[in-house]
Scaffold this active site. Sequence first.
Site, PDB file in Angstrom:
ATOM      1  N   ALA A 273      -1.451  -2.000   7.406  1.00 26.10           N
ATOM      2  CA  ALA A 273      -2.165  -3.031   6.639  1.00 26.10           C
ATOM      3  C   ALA A 273      -1.138  -3.887   5.912  1.00 26.10           C
ATOM      4  O   ALA A 273      -0.231  -3.357   5.273  1.00 26.10           O
ATOM      5  CB  ALA A 273      -3.110  -2.383   5.630  1.00 26.10           C
TER       6      ALA A 273
ATOM      7  N   ALA B 284       2.424  -3.815   1.764  1.00 25.92           N
ATOM      8  CA  ALA B 284       1.916  -3.274   3.027  1.00 25.92           C
ATOM      9  C   ALA B 284       1.762  -1.764   2.886  1.00 25.92           C
ATOM     10  O   ALA B 284       2.257  -1.161   1.920  1.00 25.92           O
ATOM     11  CB  ALA B 284       2.878  -3.586   4.166  1.00 25.92           C
ATOM     12  N   LYS B 285       1.055  -1.164   3.784  1.00 25.02           N
ATOM     13  CA  LYS B 285       0.982   0.301   3.863  1.00 25.02           C
ATOM     14  C   LYS B 285       0.494   0.644   5.254  1.00 25.02           C
ATOM     15  O   LYS B 285      -0.258  -0.111   5.864  1.00 25.02           O
ATOM     16  CB  LYS B 285      -0.015   0.837   2.833  1.00 25.02           C
ATOM     17  CG  LYS B 285       0.187   2.295   2.486  1.00 25.02           C
ATOM     18  CD  LYS B 285       1.441   2.474   1.647  1.00 25.02           C
ATOM     19  CE  LYS B 285       1.454   3.720   0.828  1.00 25.02           C
ATOM     20  NZ  LYS B 285       2.432   3.662  -0.252  1.00 25.02           N
ATOM     21  N   GLY B 286       0.910   1.790   5.753  1.00 24.31           N
ATOM     22  CA  GLY B 286       0.449   2.184   7.087  1.00 24.31           C
ATOM     23  C   GLY B 286       0.527   3.677   7.261  1.00 24.31           C
ATOM     24  O   GLY B 286       0.915   4.403   6.344  1.00 24.31           O
TER      25      GLY B 286
ATOM     26  N   ASP C 189       6.726   7.968   3.059  1.00 27.63           N
ATOM     27  CA  ASP C 189       5.567   8.188   2.198  1.00 27.63           C
ATOM     28  C   ASP C 189       5.112   9.627   2.442  1.00 27.63           C
ATOM     29  O   ASP C 189       5.884  10.441   2.968  1.00 27.63           O
ATOM     30  CB  ASP C 189       4.485   7.157   2.572  1.00 27.63           C
ATOM     31  CG  ASP C 189       3.500   6.874   1.448  1.00 27.63           C
ATOM     32  OD1 ASP C 189       3.640   5.846   0.782  1.00 27.63           O
ATOM     33  OD2 ASP C 189       2.574   7.671   1.243  1.00 27.63           O
TER      34      ASP C 189
END
Length: 428
Positions: free
Chosen positions: A72, A117-119, A158
Amino acid sequence: MATHTAEGAEPDEAEAESALETALRQLSAAAAHVDTDEGVIERLKHPTRVVEVAVPLERDDGSVEVYTGYRAQHDDVRGPYKGGLRFHPEVTAEECVGLSMWMTWKCAVMDLPFGGAKGGVVVNPKELSTEEKERLTRRFAGEIRDTIGPKRDIPAPDMGTDAQTMAWFMDAYSMQEGETIPGVVTGKPPVIGGSYGREEAPGRSVAIIAREAIDYYGKRIEDATVAVQGFGSVGANAARALDDWGADVVAVSDVNGAAYDTTGLDTHAVPSHEEQPEAVMQYDAPNTLTNEELLELDVDVLIPAAIGNVITADNAGDVDADVVVEGANGPTTSTADTILEERGVPVVPDILANAGGVTVSYFEWLQDINRRQWSRERVNEELEDHMLSAWNDVRAEVEARDVSWRDAAYVVALGRIGEAKATRGLWP
Ligand code: NAD
């Protein structure tokens, strides 16, 4: 996502918020204080894009399993997207969007030239062998290759991913591009372009902010007492830095409970999560406490640095610290936040306090682009400068607007993003 308090009990269901709900609520709260165009606020309620990919993996037994991966990207008005990649069974597109928004605010409050962002991949990494994790990482890197890049979107470790994961990711991307591109991810081992001091940075930034808060509220650090929940990467590094700077760290805990010494613990002698997992109680402390009791200690600074949602409507009335500095992400529920504000207990928010991680990621990216590694001393000096500058910017808003530290941090972030959007204009 499942949430657990320090004692493992579920907080009041109505209190637990999704990452997206929190991010949207914080946006609205900040919008009330900032003169930002409504169209800009509306835009920031949506991510630029959410990429979903299928990630097929050949298991060690020869069978094939297909996992779902996401990336995202929330907003890039201030620079490339930046944020973690997690391997976790509860990863969802919505959670990635919420966490990508959080990253936008965090980068902006630190004045880093990045957006959020993050995924992640929906998988339980504990069920994969090392070889399977490597193949999964490389295939995921291949599937999202068009979405990321050192000038476009830079992932980082993460939950469930680490420096080795980033090394595989960087290698897979580089092999496909035909050249070594270390700046595509941060959080790598220093031998392939990672930064010294990256691992300690979130805890170190928590300590720097706690030190400034102690000073701001009129105490000398030598006279200050500190309690730290969680003795992992964030908690142990924060506790040890504050101890080194003269504070009395009277209590630290892991999932089993807390070691407590009113005269101050020798934090370097207490085993951190990395040194020996869940061994805090093996330290020979004069007293022990439960995690719940630790949160209610009469100390100058309380640092919740273990998990989210530990300060809730149930215990916020009993928090006896003079100031709370958030080490974990989201340790205070919004109801608890309101209770603490009414009681006059300041809460310095996670997006400022633990932002040392993304800040040193920015340093890593600079080192990669310039092909020049910095010494640990330089990293720590620059981190100190960046943290003090962000602290001063947020403090100025606290004083000018008479708002909480959390609202002030979001005001600083939104102000910067709004101004960048207004200056660039909307294309076409
Ligand atoms: P970690 O796994 O290194 O350590 C976690 C510590 O918390 C351990 O000591 C563990 O025993 C303890 N713990 C776990 N559950 C607990 C519970 N229910 N009650 C009390 N203690 C408990 O984790 P970390 O990397 O230090 O991360 C801690 C928090 O900080 C998380 O919220 C994480 O999202 C956040 N954070 C981490 C980083 C980072 O780069 N490591 C950066 C920013 C924020």
